[in-house]
Design an enzyme around this catalytic site. Structure first.
Site, PDB file in Angstrom:
ATOM      1  N   ARG A   1       0.837  -1.194   0.000  1.00 37.45           N
ATOM      2  CA  ARG A   1       0.000   0.000   0.000  1.00 37.45           C
ATOM      3  C   ARG A   1       0.870   1.241   0.000  1.00 37.45           C
ATOM      4  O   ARG A   1       1.686   1.431   0.893  1.00 37.45           O
ATOM      5  CB  ARG A   1      -0.926  -0.018   1.222  1.00 37.45           C
ATOM      6  CG  ARG A   1      -1.979   1.061   1.188  1.00 37.45           C
ATOM      7  CD  ARG A   1      -3.047   0.835   2.242  1.00 37.45           C
ATOM      8  NE  ARG A   1      -2.526   0.889   3.603  1.00 37.45           N
ATOM      9  CZ  ARG A   1      -3.288   0.825   4.687  1.00 37.45           C
ATOM     10  NH1 ARG A   1      -4.582   0.687   4.564  1.00 37.45           N
ATOM     11  NH2 ARG A   1      -2.757   0.880   5.879  1.00 37.45           N
TER      12      ARG A   1
ATOM     13  N   THR B   1      -0.901   7.564  -1.025  1.00 38.20           N
ATOM     14  CA  THR B   1      -2.213   7.475  -1.671  1.00 38.20           C
ATOM     15  C   THR B   1      -3.099   6.398  -1.045  1.00 38.20           C
ATOM     16  O   THR B   1      -4.315   6.386  -1.279  1.00 38.20           O
ATOM     17  CB  THR B   1      -2.041   7.145  -3.165  1.00 38.20           C
ATOM     18  OG1 THR B   1      -1.468   5.832  -3.297  1.00 38.20           O
ATOM     19  CG2 THR B   1      -1.125   8.161  -3.843  1.00 38.20           C
TER      20      THR B   1
ATOM     21  N   ASP C   1       0.082  -3.376  12.650  1.00 38.51           N
ATOM     22  CA  ASP C   1       0.516  -3.888  11.350  1.00 38.51           C
ATOM     23  C   ASP C   1       0.735  -5.394  11.456  1.00 38.51           C
ATOM     24  O   ASP C   1       1.665  -5.849  12.126  1.00 38.51           O
ATOM     25  CB  ASP C   1       1.813  -3.197  10.919  1.00 38.51           C
ATOM     26  CG  ASP C   1       2.211  -3.543   9.489  1.00 38.51           C
ATOM     27  OD1 ASP C   1       2.477  -4.738   9.236  1.00 38.51           O
ATOM     28  OD2 ASP C   1       2.269  -2.647   8.640  1.00 38.51           O
TER      29      ASP C   1
END
Length: 209
Positions: free
Chosen positions: A104, A108, A200
């Site tokens: 990712r 953005t 994460d």
């Protein structure tokens, strides 16, 4: 239309709680992901077709059931999805394994495709895409697109924790894909992380935090 299935089994919910705990270390986290993946695989394969066979027990002949021979493929989204493969394979060892590499973009939040290797006969298989987290849904949407482009139209997405935004994104762009989850959380924060989530998943799986 694709189904949305939340696996509410007590063992699943218990292990999700342990997984969320920030004090859970890398070794235990990895083991929990594998255990959860096995439990999720049980639900994902619940409707596999069966056929009748006859076997001979030590006592007598018995009419019983066996899997009809449905071909399966497990496709983890790299890198965190790798943590779910062994748990799935413990129940369905004959499945083939593919890999889709996506990351990712931190600016953005869009997925960037950097690797794809699928079984050559993937179009003949039911594909189970695995990734612990369904956050924005960008990676899952892209993975589904890649698998469909390879000719497979029978896809199931298996994640452990999801945000409503991710579920909506996959359901909108791939309404035929079944989604299996262990938990649906509140929302995404400004960085695209699931809240409360578990941080994460890749960092916690591989000790790279």
């Amino acid at each position: 239309m694709g189904r949305l299935i939340i696996v509410e089994h007590p063992l699943v919910q218990h292990k999700i709680s342990l997984l969320r705990d920030k004090n859970t270390g890398t070794k235990e986290f990895r083991e929990l992901v594998q255990e959860l993946s096995t439990l999720m695989a049980y639900e994902v394969t619940r409707d596999l077709p069966l056929c009748d066979i006859e076997v001979e027990t030590p006592v007598a002949k018995a009419k019983t059931k066996t899997l009809e021979g449905k071909k399966l493929a497990i496709v983890p989204i790299l890198r965190a999805g790798l943590g779910m493969v062994d748990g799935m394979m413990s129940l369905i060892p004959s499945a083939r394994i593919g890999h889709i590499g996506l990351y990712r973009d931190p600016m953005t939040l869009k997925p960037v495709d950097y690797y794809s290797k699928l079984p050559p006969d993937v179009s003949e298989r039911d594909v189970i895409i695995v990734d612990p987290m369904l956050a924005t849904g960008g990676s899952a949407v892209e993975a589904c697109r890649i698998v469909k482009e390879a000719g497979c139209m029978r896809i199931r997405l298996v994640c452990l924790i999801a945000a409503p935004e991710g579920i909506e994104a996959v359901s909108k762009l791939h309404p035929d894909v079944d989604i299996f989850l262990a938990a649906v959380d509140s929302h995404l924060n400004e960085h695209g992380y699931i809240v409360p989530g578990l941080g994460d998943a890749g960092d916690r799986l591989f000790g790279t935090k």
